[in-house]
Design a protein around this motif. Structure first.
Motif, PDB file in Angstrom:
ATOM      1  N   ARG A 155       1.848   2.111  -3.319  1.00 43.65           N
ATOM      2  CA  ARG A 155       1.365   2.265  -3.753  1.00 43.65           C
ATOM      3  C   ARG A 155       0.494   3.453  -3.732  1.00 43.65           C
ATOM      4  O   ARG A 155       0.166   4.812  -4.773  1.00 43.65           O
ATOM      5  N   PHE A 156       1.023   4.362  -2.272  1.00 44.35           N
ATOM      6  CA  PHE A 156       0.707   5.351  -2.329  1.00 44.35           C
ATOM      7  C   PHE A 156       2.194   5.935  -2.936  1.00 44.35           C
ATOM      8  O   PHE A 156       1.331   7.782  -3.589  1.00 44.35           O
ATOM      9  N   LEU A 188       0.758  12.823  -9.696  1.00 45.01           N
ATOM     10  CA  LEU A 188       0.173  14.260  -9.033  1.00 45.01           C
ATOM     11  C   LEU A 188       1.908  15.046  -9.245  1.00 45.01           C
ATOM     12  O   LEU A 188       1.097  15.610  -9.441  1.00 45.01           O
ATOM     13  N   ARG A 213       0.790  -1.482   0.390  1.00 48.67           N
ATOM     14  CA  ARG A 213      -0.302  -0.108   0.170  1.00 48.67           C
ATOM     15  C   ARG A 213       1.052   0.804   0.103  1.00 48.67           C
ATOM     16  O   ARG A 213       0.583   1.891  -0.541  1.00 48.67           O
ATOM     17  N   LEU A 258       4.869  13.889   2.762  1.00 50.82           N
ATOM     18  CA  LEU A 258       3.789  13.540   2.881  1.00 50.82           C
ATOM     19  C   LEU A 258       3.260  11.936   3.503  1.00 50.82           C
ATOM     20  O   LEU A 258       2.513  12.023   4.961  1.00 50.82           O
ATOM     21  N   ARG A 297      -0.621  11.678  10.871  1.00 48.41           N
ATOM     22  CA  ARG A 297      -2.338  11.801  10.635  1.00 48.41           C
ATOM     23  C   ARG A 297      -2.624  12.237  12.014  1.00 48.41           C
ATOM     24  O   ARG A 297      -3.715  13.508  11.864  1.00 48.41           O
ATOM     25  N   LEU A 304      -4.877   9.297  -1.375  1.00 49.77           N
ATOM     26  CA  LEU A 304      -3.798   8.766  -2.146  1.00 49.77           C
ATOM     27  C   LEU A 304      -3.452   7.194  -1.217  1.00 49.77           C
ATOM     28  O   LEU A 304      -2.184   6.599  -2.028  1.00 49.77           O
ATOM     29  N   ASP A 305      -3.932   7.540  -0.495  1.00 50.42           N
ATOM     30  CA  ASP A 305      -4.447   5.936  -0.087  1.00 50.42           C
ATOM     31  C   ASP A 305      -4.931   5.288   0.207  1.00 50.42           C
ATOM     32  O   ASP A 305      -5.366   3.677   0.504  1.00 50.42           O
ATOM     33  N   LYS A 306      -5.772   4.890  -1.374  1.00 45.93           N
ATOM     34  CA  LYS A 306      -6.748   4.241  -1.437  1.00 45.93           C
ATOM     35  C   LYS A 306      -6.386   2.873  -2.074  1.00 45.93           C
ATOM     36  O   LYS A 306      -6.023   2.802  -2.868  1.00 45.93           O
ATOM     37  N   GLU A 307      -7.756   1.692  -1.559  1.00 41.80           N
ATOM     38  CA  GLU A 307      -8.138   0.551  -2.006  1.00 41.80           C
ATOM     39  C   GLU A 307      -7.560   0.340  -4.376  1.00 41.80           C
ATOM     40  O   GLU A 307      -6.883  -0.969  -4.589  1.00 41.80           O
ATOM     41  N   ASP A 308      -8.607   1.037  -4.530  1.00 42.77           N
ATOM     42  CA  ASP A 308      -8.558   0.919  -6.007  1.00 42.77           C
ATOM     43  C   ASP A 308      -7.792   1.266  -6.650  1.00 42.77           C
ATOM     44  O   ASP A 308      -6.703   1.490  -6.494  1.00 42.77           O
ATOM     45  N   SER A 309      -7.934   1.479  -8.057  1.00 37.90           N
ATOM     46  CA  SER A 309      -7.029   2.422  -9.539  1.00 37.90           C
ATOM     47  C   SER A 309      -5.968   1.155  -9.193  1.00 37.90           C
ATOM     48  O   SER A 309      -5.299   0.915  -8.242  1.00 37.90           O
ATOM     49  N   VAL A 324      -1.422  19.392   4.970  1.00 37.89           N
ATOM     50  CA  VAL A 324      -1.566  18.628   3.891  1.00 37.89           C
ATOM     51  C   VAL A 324      -2.284  19.165   2.523  1.00 37.89           C
ATOM     52  O   VAL A 324      -1.798  19.601   1.334  1.00 37.89           O
ATOM     53  N   LEU A 327      -5.172  12.660   1.846  1.00 33.24           N
ATOM     54  CA  LEU A 327      -4.148  11.060   2.025  1.00 33.24           C
ATOM     55  C   LEU A 327      -4.783  10.269   2.373  1.00 33.24           C
ATOM     56  O   LEU A 327      -4.588   8.966   1.194  1.00 33.24           O
ATOM     57  N   ASP A 328      -6.347   9.796   2.187  1.00 40.37           N
ATOM     58  CA  ASP A 328      -7.277   8.966   2.019  1.00 40.37           C
ATOM     59  C   ASP A 328      -6.982   8.574   0.188  1.00 40.37           C
ATOM     60  O   ASP A 328      -7.274   7.413  -0.324  1.00 40.37           O
ATOM     61  N   LYS A 349       1.219  11.846   7.385  1.00 34.64           N
ATOM     62  CA  LYS A 349       0.271  10.852   6.973  1.00 34.64           C
ATOM     63  C   LYS A 349       0.384   9.552   8.085  1.00 34.64           C
ATOM     64  O   LYS A 349       0.117   9.033   8.679  1.00 34.64           O
ATOM     65  N   ARG A 381       1.524   6.894  -6.855  1.00 38.47           N
ATOM     66  CA  ARG A 381      -0.055   7.832  -6.631  1.00 38.47           C
ATOM     67  C   ARG A 381       0.612   9.278  -6.902  1.00 38.47           C
ATOM     68  O   ARG A 381       0.080  10.117  -7.275  1.00 38.47           O
ATOM     69  N   ALA A 382       1.272   9.332  -5.691  1.00 36.16           N
ATOM     70  CA  ALA A 382       1.802  10.666  -5.901  1.00 36.16           C
ATOM     71  C   ALA A 382       2.742  11.251  -6.404  1.00 36.16           C
ATOM     72  O   ALA A 382       2.612  11.971  -7.218  1.00 36.16           O
TER      73      ALA A 382
END
Lengths: 134, 134
Positions: free
Chosen positions: A48-49, A56, A45, A66, A73, B129-134, A81, B126-127, A70, A52-53
């Motif tokens: 992947r975070f 972006l 996870r 970040l 938090r 960026l941290d999401k399960e999907d994708s 954030v 943060l959520d 996190k 994804r960042a």
DNA sequence: CCTATCCCTGGAGTTAAGTCCAGGGTCAAG
DNA sequence: CTTGACCCTGGACTTAACTCCAGGGATAGG
């Protein structure tokens, strides 16, 4: 899982994962007796975070910030954030503006060019780049 | 004129002029007995050409190609010049598209964030960026 | 046990476009 | 003749984010 599986699950190279570790972005969950890195699904996870960042537009350094937020938090305000996100948006907007300016200028001089097989003796593109003024 | 005057007239550093020379973009018109580079107004125009091309997004390598065409204008078709310009336009458009995509995605998740002083425990950025999907 | 496949570390190389530095030479003014 | 401003060369350094390499160890299957 080992580093190879983690990397291929995320579509990155093994070296990249190790590089992120060196940059303190991603720590393996543990090591085997032989010294192999092992990763849990939490690490998956996290990677992947990071990715994804990155997609972006955040740099690794910014992603570090970040992640720092996190991890802690509960004690960090949302505003911290959002500030990072808005700063990045501003970056992107500046780049968009600069590219838009280039695009417009280049379109202008390119459209004026015949683009034919005749010699470029009076090519309007070369002339525009070579002009006296500006 | 000497290199310092040329550089300051164009707003670049002396080292930059020498760097362009190393890249075969700009050759001094001559040298003094003592070895100082001397530049004519032709060289000044050439440097300005380079800088204008740069401001349109061309890399130094691409500018070399433009200069090659320019030097031999009579025997080069306009189409060769236009091809370079259009390739660069395509580059720029791709970057614009990518940045536009980033901007939209980041705007979406940023707008959803309260940005307040409350803890980021459920921060939507943060959520996202941290999401399960994708 | 052998082999194939995985993994380890440390360090070097890549790209673009400069930028800086050391150690020294040149030139013009006073 | 001295001083200060200018210039020379060759080479190292910078940034970001990897990517690759050599030389070696670990592990699983047969």
């Amino acid at each position: 899982m080992q580093i190879g599986e983690l990397a291929s699950k995320c579509g990155v190279r093994i070296d990249t994962v190790r590089y992120y570790e060196k940059q303190k972005l991603l720590v393996p969950s543990g090591r085997t007796e032989g010294g192999y890195r092992i990763y849990s699904t939490v690490a998956l996870r996290e990677l992947r975070f990071i990715l994804r960042a990155k997609s972006l537009g955040f740099t690794l350094k910014e992603i570090q910030e970040l992640l720092t937020l996190k991890i802690d938090r509960e004690n960090q305000p949302c505003s911290s954030v959002k500030e990072l996100a808005e700063a990045k948006l501003k970056d992107i907007e500046e780049k968009l503006a600069e590219l838009g300016r280039m695009h417009q200028a280049l379109t202008g001089i390119t459209d004026a060019c015949c683009g034919g097989e005749e010699p470029a003796t009076a090519c309007s593109i070369l002339d525009a780049l070579d002009k006296e003024d500006s």
